[in-house]
Design an enzyme around this catalytic site. Structure first.
Site, PDB file in Angstrom:
ATOM      1  N   CYS A 176       0.820  -1.219   0.000  1.00 18.23           N
ATOM      2  CA  CYS A 176       0.000   0.000   0.000  1.00 18.23           C
ATOM      3  C   CYS A 176       0.854   1.270   0.000  1.00 18.23           C
ATOM      4  O   CYS A 176       1.539   1.542  -0.971  1.00 18.23           O
ATOM      5  CB  CYS A 176      -0.984  -0.047   1.169  1.00 18.23           C
ATOM      6  SG  CYS A 176      -2.374   1.097   0.968  1.00 18.23           S
ATOM      7  N   GLU A 220      -2.496  -9.159   3.691  1.00 19.47           N
ATOM      8  CA  GLU A 220      -2.672  -9.537   5.095  1.00 19.47           C
ATOM      9  C   GLU A 220      -4.099  -9.322   5.576  1.00 19.47           C
ATOM     10  O   GLU A 220      -4.383  -9.462   6.773  1.00 19.47           O
ATOM     11  CB  GLU A 220      -1.711  -8.715   5.963  1.00 19.47           C
ATOM     12  CG  GLU A 220      -2.190  -7.327   6.367  1.00 19.47           C
ATOM     13  CD  GLU A 220      -2.325  -6.322   5.231  1.00 19.47           C
ATOM     14  OE1 GLU A 220      -2.978  -5.285   5.417  1.00 19.47           O
ATOM     15  OE2 GLU A 220      -1.776  -6.585   4.130  1.00 19.47           O
ATOM     16  N   HIS A 236      -3.913  -5.417  -0.086  1.00 24.67           N
ATOM     17  CA  HIS A 236      -3.570  -5.900   1.251  1.00 24.67           C
ATOM     18  C   HIS A 236      -3.609  -7.434   1.344  1.00 24.67           C
ATOM     19  O   HIS A 236      -4.664  -8.013   1.605  1.00 24.67           O
ATOM     20  CB  HIS A 236      -4.530  -5.303   2.280  1.00 24.67           C
ATOM     21  CG  HIS A 236      -4.329  -3.851   2.504  1.00 24.67           C
ATOM     22  ND1 HIS A 236      -3.489  -3.350   3.479  1.00 24.67           N
ATOM     23  CD2 HIS A 236      -4.821  -2.766   1.849  1.00 24.67           C
ATOM     24  CE1 HIS A 236      -3.487  -2.030   3.427  1.00 24.67           C
ATOM     25  NE2 HIS A 236      -4.292  -1.655   2.436  1.00 24.67           N
TER      26      HIS A 236
END
Length: 365
Positions: free
Chosen positions: A257, A344, A342
């Protein structure tokens, strides 16, 4: 109590006050996720912004503190169609209404969030005010709203001291042996980045955003993680200068990001602000090396400009299937890869978490 959302274009929405009753001016953005409102509220990437949730009912499973992505919330405000004050979940510890009050987050419910989102999509992200007292001088209020800009948010959310985690911390399995040591440069990191590394046997050290590259390299980490975060990447000039030094090292680097944008700027690319950004949990991204499409979670308002990527430095690795924007870079002759989305993500999807395995392989040489 009545509350008002006033946009910089003069649009006014009237609803009910939720959370804190303090007045705020912020950048108004929308998130299309159907779940994960607590993760949104505690994602440091939203610092300087008030979030509109497009899903109509928010708060129905309460607050489960184990799912928080930071110690507290960094959002400026919270805007919903309907707030469920009685959450139904065996893990729930608190109502979302009490959480908003605890975190001093002003919000508004009972407005037409579909109409609001259409305005933001058609006219682009804009500033707005949440207040419980409708201004008597609307022109003066609009002038004040339009003057707002998101500034200094990385310094607001980054850790103030070096923090270390080992497997067993943050709810992970303590029996996992330590395989690698990873330095995480925190420009707004979420807990789940550390968790994804911990459960793979990494000892994780979190560094403040303004840490010098020489101090990180002196610790001799096996890999470096650049995290998500808020704001305009070009504002982080000191961080970018240090990343130029990390780029020249031979230490494997994985960036997510804002970290992806910062590394791009450090290597000669340019970034630009998007009309209304990508914020949600259903964005398709294509891996250009394999042709595989991942469904990803995203939260960003800036993007790397495709026509500014130096051909000898990097190449696009992922693109957004919806609009073709750059979603990741692979660096030539360097152990560096970066993604805009993302991997995660909590509450999900988990499609691209496999990228952490790629990072582990890079650290194994």
């Amino acid at each position: 109590m009545k509350a008002y959302l006033i946009l910089e274009d003069g649009s006014v929405f009237t609803g009910r006050s939720i959370g804190s009753t303090r007045e705020i001016i912020s950048e108004i953005v929308f998130n299309t996720s159907m779940t994960g409102y607590l993760e949104v509220l505690t994602d440091p990437s939203y610092a300087g912004q008030a979030v509109v949730m497009t899903y109509p009912l928010i708060g129905n499973y309460g607050i489960c503190r184990e799912d928080m992505e930071a110690k507290g919330s960094s959002v400026d405000g919270f805007i919903v169609r309907e707030l469920a004050r009685l959450g139904s979940n065996f893990r729930s510890e608190q109502s979302i209404q009490d959480f908003l009050k605890e975190q001093n987050i002003p919000g508004i419910e009972g407005i037409d969030t579909r109409a609001l989102t259409k305005i933001l999509r058609e006219k682009g992200t804009m500033n707005g005010m949440i207040t419980t007292a409708r201004p008597s001088d609307m022109e003066a209020a609009l002038k004040k709203i339009r003057a707002y800009s998101v500034r200094g948010v990385v310094d607001r959310v980054t850790t103030k001291e070096v923090i270390s985690y080992r497997p067993g911390d943050l709810g992970t399995d303590g029996s996992v042996p330590i395989r690698k040591r990873v330095a995480v440069l925190d420009v707004g990191t979420k807990y789940n980045i550390a968790r994804c590394l911990l459960k793979r046997g990494c000892e994780v050290t979190i560094y403040p955003a303004r840490t010098k590259a020489e101090d990180i390299l002196a610790a001799e980490p096996d890999g470096i993680m650049l995290t998500n975060g808020p704001g305009d990447p070009k504002e982080c000039r000191e961080v970018i200068e240090e990343l130029k030094l990390l780029y020249e090292s031979d230490v494997p680097i994985f960036a997510i990001c804002l970290g992806h944008q910062l590394m791009a700027l450090a290597s000669g690319c340019d970034t630009e602000k998007m009309k209304y950004g990508h914020r949600g949990a259903n964005h398709p991204v294509k891996d250009l090396a394999t042709g595989r499409v991942y469904i990803s979670s995203q939260n960003h308002g800036y993007v790397v400009k495709a026509d500014t990527i130096p051909e000898k430095i990097a190449k696009p690795a992922f693109v957004n299937v919806n609009d073709g924007t750059i979603e990741g870079l692979s660096y030539r002759d360097k152990n560096i890869f970066t993604v805009q989305f993302h991997p995660e993500a909590c509450a999900g999807p988990k499609d691209s978490e496999v990228l952490f395995e790629r990072f582990m392989q890079m650290m194994n040489g």
